[in-house]
Design a protein around this motif. Sequence first.
Motif, PDB file in Angstrom:
ATOM      1  N   TYR B  45       0.772  -0.398 -15.564  1.00 24.76           N
ATOM      2  CA  TYR B  45       1.690  -1.539 -15.584  1.00 24.76           C
ATOM      3  C   TYR B  45       3.010  -1.159 -16.234  1.00 24.76           C
ATOM      4  O   TYR B  45       4.074  -1.606 -15.796  1.00 24.76           O
ATOM      5  CB  TYR B  45       1.043  -2.736 -16.285  1.00 24.76           C
ATOM      6  N   GLU B  46       2.963  -0.354 -17.277  1.00 25.62           N
ATOM      7  CA  GLU B  46       4.212   0.088 -17.899  1.00 25.62           C
ATOM      8  C   GLU B  46       5.020   0.958 -16.947  1.00 25.62           C
ATOM      9  O   GLU B  46       6.220   0.776 -16.771  1.00 25.62           O
ATOM     10  CB  GLU B  46       3.916   0.880 -19.180  1.00 25.62           C
ATOM     11  N   GLU B  47       4.329   1.928 -16.327  1.00 22.16           N
ATOM     12  CA  GLU B  47       5.027   2.941 -15.535  1.00 22.16           C
ATOM     13  C   GLU B  47       5.584   2.383 -14.238  1.00 22.16           C
ATOM     14  O   GLU B  47       6.660   2.790 -13.803  1.00 22.16           O
ATOM     15  CB  GLU B  47       4.042   4.084 -15.232  1.00 22.16           C
ATOM     16  N   PHE B  48       4.844   1.465 -13.624  1.00 23.93           N
ATOM     17  CA  PHE B  48       5.231   0.980 -12.296  1.00 23.93           C
ATOM     18  C   PHE B  48       5.810  -0.429 -12.333  1.00 23.93           C
ATOM     19  O   PHE B  48       6.015  -1.045 -11.285  1.00 23.93           O
ATOM     20  CB  PHE B  48       4.027   1.032 -11.350  1.00 23.93           C
ATOM     21  N   ALA B  49       6.092  -0.925 -13.538  1.00 20.24           N
ATOM     22  CA  ALA B  49       6.605  -2.289 -13.660  1.00 20.24           C
ATOM     23  C   ALA B  49       7.905  -2.458 -12.885  1.00 20.24           C
ATOM     24  O   ALA B  49       8.121  -3.473 -12.211  1.00 20.24           O
ATOM     25  CB  ALA B  49       6.809  -2.636 -15.128  1.00 20.24           C
ATOM     26  N   ALA B  50       8.768  -1.464 -12.953  1.00 17.27           N
ATOM     27  CA  ALA B  50      10.066  -1.578 -12.302  1.00 17.27           C
ATOM     28  C   ALA B  50       9.910  -1.757 -10.797  1.00 17.27           C
ATOM     29  O   ALA B  50      10.711  -2.452 -10.161  1.00 17.27           O
ATOM     30  CB  ALA B  50      10.914  -0.339 -12.598  1.00 17.27           C
ATOM     31  N   LEU B  51       8.877  -1.140 -10.216  1.00 16.97           N
ATOM     32  CA  LEU B  51       8.660  -1.279  -8.775  1.00 16.97           C
ATOM     33  C   LEU B  51       7.859  -2.531  -8.440  1.00 16.97           C
ATOM     34  O   LEU B  51       7.761  -2.913  -7.278  1.00 16.97           O
ATOM     35  CB  LEU B  51       7.924  -0.045  -8.239  1.00 16.97           C
ATOM     36  N   GLY B  52       7.233  -3.153  -9.443  1.00 14.30           N
ATOM     37  CA  GLY B  52       6.408  -4.323  -9.185  1.00 14.30           C
ATOM     38  C   GLY B  52       5.066  -3.995  -8.576  1.00 14.30           C
ATOM     39  O   GLY B  52       4.375  -4.881  -8.072  1.00 14.30           O
ATOM     40  N   LEU B  53       4.690  -2.722  -8.614  1.00 10.24           N
ATOM     41  CA  LEU B  53       3.391  -2.324  -8.065  1.00 10.24           C
ATOM     42  C   LEU B  53       2.288  -2.560  -9.085  1.00 10.24           C
ATOM     43  O   LEU B  53       2.470  -2.305 -10.278  1.00 10.24           O
ATOM     44  CB  LEU B  53       3.406  -0.846  -7.670  1.00 10.24           C
ATOM     45  N   THR B  54       1.156  -3.048  -8.623  1.00  8.67           N
ATOM     46  CA  THR B  54      -0.049  -3.137  -9.443  1.00  8.67           C
ATOM     47  C   THR B  54      -1.028  -2.075  -8.954  1.00  8.67           C
ATOM     48  O   THR B  54      -0.861  -1.511  -7.871  1.00  8.67           O
ATOM     49  CB  THR B  54      -0.704  -4.519  -9.301  1.00  8.67           C
ATOM     50  N   PRO B  55      -2.081  -1.779  -9.737  1.00  4.33           N
ATOM     51  CA  PRO B  55      -3.088  -0.840  -9.242  1.00  4.33           C
ATOM     52  C   PRO B  55      -3.626  -1.247  -7.876  1.00  4.33           C
ATOM     53  O   PRO B  55      -3.811  -0.397  -6.992  1.00  4.33           O
ATOM     54  CB  PRO B  55      -4.172  -0.901 -10.321  1.00  4.33           C
ATOM     55  N   ALA B  56      -3.823  -2.557  -7.679  1.00  6.66           N
ATOM     56  CA  ALA B  56      -4.370  -3.007  -6.398  1.00  6.66           C
ATOM     57  C   ALA B  56      -3.382  -2.782  -5.256  1.00  6.66           C
ATOM     58  O   ALA B  56      -3.741  -2.216  -4.209  1.00  6.66           O
ATOM     59  CB  ALA B  56      -4.754  -4.481  -6.484  1.00  6.66           C
ATOM     60  N   THR B  57      -2.133  -3.189  -5.444  1.00  9.49           N
ATOM     61  CA  THR B  57      -1.179  -3.043  -4.341  1.00  9.49           C
ATOM     62  C   THR B  57      -0.856  -1.580  -4.090  1.00  9.49           C
ATOM     63  O   THR B  57      -0.656  -1.174  -2.946  1.00  9.49           O
ATOM     64  CB  THR B  57       0.114  -3.833  -4.616  1.00  9.49           C
ATOM     65  N   TYR B  58      -0.840  -0.774  -5.146  1.00 14.48           N
ATOM     66  CA  TYR B  58      -0.627   0.661  -4.950  1.00 14.48           C
ATOM     67  C   TYR B  58      -1.702   1.229  -4.020  1.00 14.48           C
ATOM     68  O   TYR B  58      -1.401   1.962  -3.065  1.00 14.48           O
ATOM     69  CB  TYR B  58      -0.646   1.391  -6.294  1.00 14.48           C
ATOM     70  N   ALA B  59      -2.957   0.894  -4.300  1.00 16.32           N
ATOM     71  CA  ALA B  59      -4.058   1.423  -3.489  1.00 16.32           C
ATOM     72  C   ALA B  59      -3.972   0.900  -2.061  1.00 16.32           C
ATOM     73  O   ALA B  59      -4.202   1.638  -1.098  1.00 16.32           O
ATOM     74  CB  ALA B  59      -5.403   1.062  -4.122  1.00 16.32           C
ATOM     75  N   ILE B  60      -3.638  -0.376  -1.910  1.00 18.01           N
ATOM     76  CA  ILE B  60      -3.520  -0.962  -0.574  1.00 18.01           C
ATOM     77  C   ILE B  60      -2.440  -0.235   0.231  1.00 18.01           C
ATOM     78  O   ILE B  60      -2.672   0.179   1.375  1.00 18.01           O
ATOM     79  CB  ILE B  60      -3.200  -2.466  -0.681  1.00 18.01           C
ATOM     80  N   PHE B  61      -1.281  -0.060  -0.398  1.00 18.92           N
ATOM     81  CA  PHE B  61      -0.201   0.653   0.285  1.00 18.92           C
ATOM     82  C   PHE B  61      -0.628   2.067   0.671  1.00 18.92           C
ATOM     83  O   PHE B  61      -0.346   2.537   1.775  1.00 18.92           O
ATOM     84  CB  PHE B  61       1.042   0.717  -0.606  1.00 18.92           C
ATOM     85  N   ALA B  62      -1.280   2.760  -0.242  1.00 17.63           N
ATOM     86  CA  ALA B  62      -1.639   4.159   0.017  1.00 17.63           C
ATOM     87  C   ALA B  62      -2.608   4.274   1.191  1.00 17.63           C
ATOM     88  O   ALA B  62      -2.474   5.174   2.026  1.00 17.63           O
ATOM     89  CB  ALA B  62      -2.248   4.787  -1.245  1.00 17.63           C
TER      90      ALA B  62
END
Lengths: 159, 159
Positions: B45-62
Motif C-alpha cells: 500500500y505504501e509503495e503503490f499508493a501513488a498508482l492506486g493499485l491494491t494487491p488485488a487489482t495488481y494481480a487482476i491486471f497481471a
Amino acid sequence: MSSKTVRPGLKSDQQPEKSLDLRALRRTPGFMLRLAQLKFFEGFYEEFAALGLTPATYAIFAVIRDNPGVPPSSLASLLRLRLPNLIKILNELESSGFIKRNRSKADRRAVELMLTPKGAKLIAEGARLTEPYNEKMLALLSAAEQRTLLELLNRLLPL
Amino acid sequence: MSSKTVRPGLKSDQQPEKSLDLRALRRTPGFMLRLAQLKFFEGFYEEFAALGLTPATYAIFAVIRDNPGVPPSSLASLLRLRLPNLIKILNELESSGFIKRNRSKADRRAVELMLTPKGAKLIAEGARLTEPYNEKMLALLSAAEQRTLLELLNRLLPL
DNA sequence: TATTGTTATACTCTATAACTATA
DNA sequence: TATAGTTATAGAGTATAACAATA
C-alpha cells in the motif's frame, strides 16, 4: 467456544487452473504468501472446528499461556490486532470462561490476562492437534524444506 | 484509480515486543505466514499508493495482461476470490476505463476480459515498482535465501 | 497531560442466495 | 436442466474516534 466462529472456507475441489500463464504471480512473493496463508487458515478451520478455535483465538491462548499476566496492549501489538478489536475477542473469551482479567496492583490502569483452567484445557487440546495439522499443510515439502521455510519466515520477521 | 483504495495500514513504529516468550508462535508456520503477508501488504500500500493499485487489482491486471480473454470465473478461482466479489472489482475497473469486457462469440454467456491501453499503461508502471518493492520487503534475506523462499512457496502451492 | 483499557461505529473484505441470459 | 455472469445482501475482519479511569 461458540460455533459461529467456524467458517466454511473455500471449496477445496477446485483444481489448479490449467493453460494460463501464471509466471508473473508465481514470482511475486506477496501473492504466494497470500495463497499460502489462505491454505493454512482454511485447513485450520477444518482441523480445529471441533474445538471452536480460530487462528486468532489459538494465538491469543498460546501467548497468554506462555506469558501469564500479559496486558492486552502487548498482546495486540504482538498479534498485529488493533486493541479495540482484540478487546471484543477478549470479552467473548472472558464471558465464556476461558480467560480472566486482573487489575494490576502496581498500575491500576493495566490489565493482566490469565487462562482459567477451562482455557488451559482448551489450548492444551488444541496444541495436540497442531503437529498433525502442520504436517498436513506442509506435506508437499520434505522435513528439511519445512525447517528451512520456517527459518526463513522467522528471519524475515523480526519478532 | 480511486484514491479511496489507499489504506493507512498499521503503524510501523512499533518495535518488536521484548521479554515475551514467543517460541510457540515462532514455530507455527500459519502464524508466521500471516505476519509475512501483513508485512508485504502494508508495504504494498505504501509503495503503490501513488498508482492506486491494491494487491488485488495488481494481480487482476497481471493475469489479464498475460492471458487476454481470460473469463471472470477463471480469474476468480485463480486469485481465490469469490466470483461476486471479483465482479464488483471488475465493474469499477471497467467504469474507470482500465479493462474491457467482450462477449464470447462461441458461447455468449462467457465474458472475455481485456486490458484497455489505459489499463496496460497502469500495470506497466506498477511492474516497474515491483522489483524494488520486493527487494525492500525481502531485504533481511540474502539473494539465495530469497530465491529459496519463493521456490518453497511455489512447491507448497500447486498452482 | 499522557496512558491503558474500553465502547461505539464505520469501512473493507468475504460469504451465500437468487436472478438473467444463454447453452 | 445446467452454466457464466451478475446483483443484492449479510457477516466477519479491521479501522478510527471518543470516553473513563488512572498515572
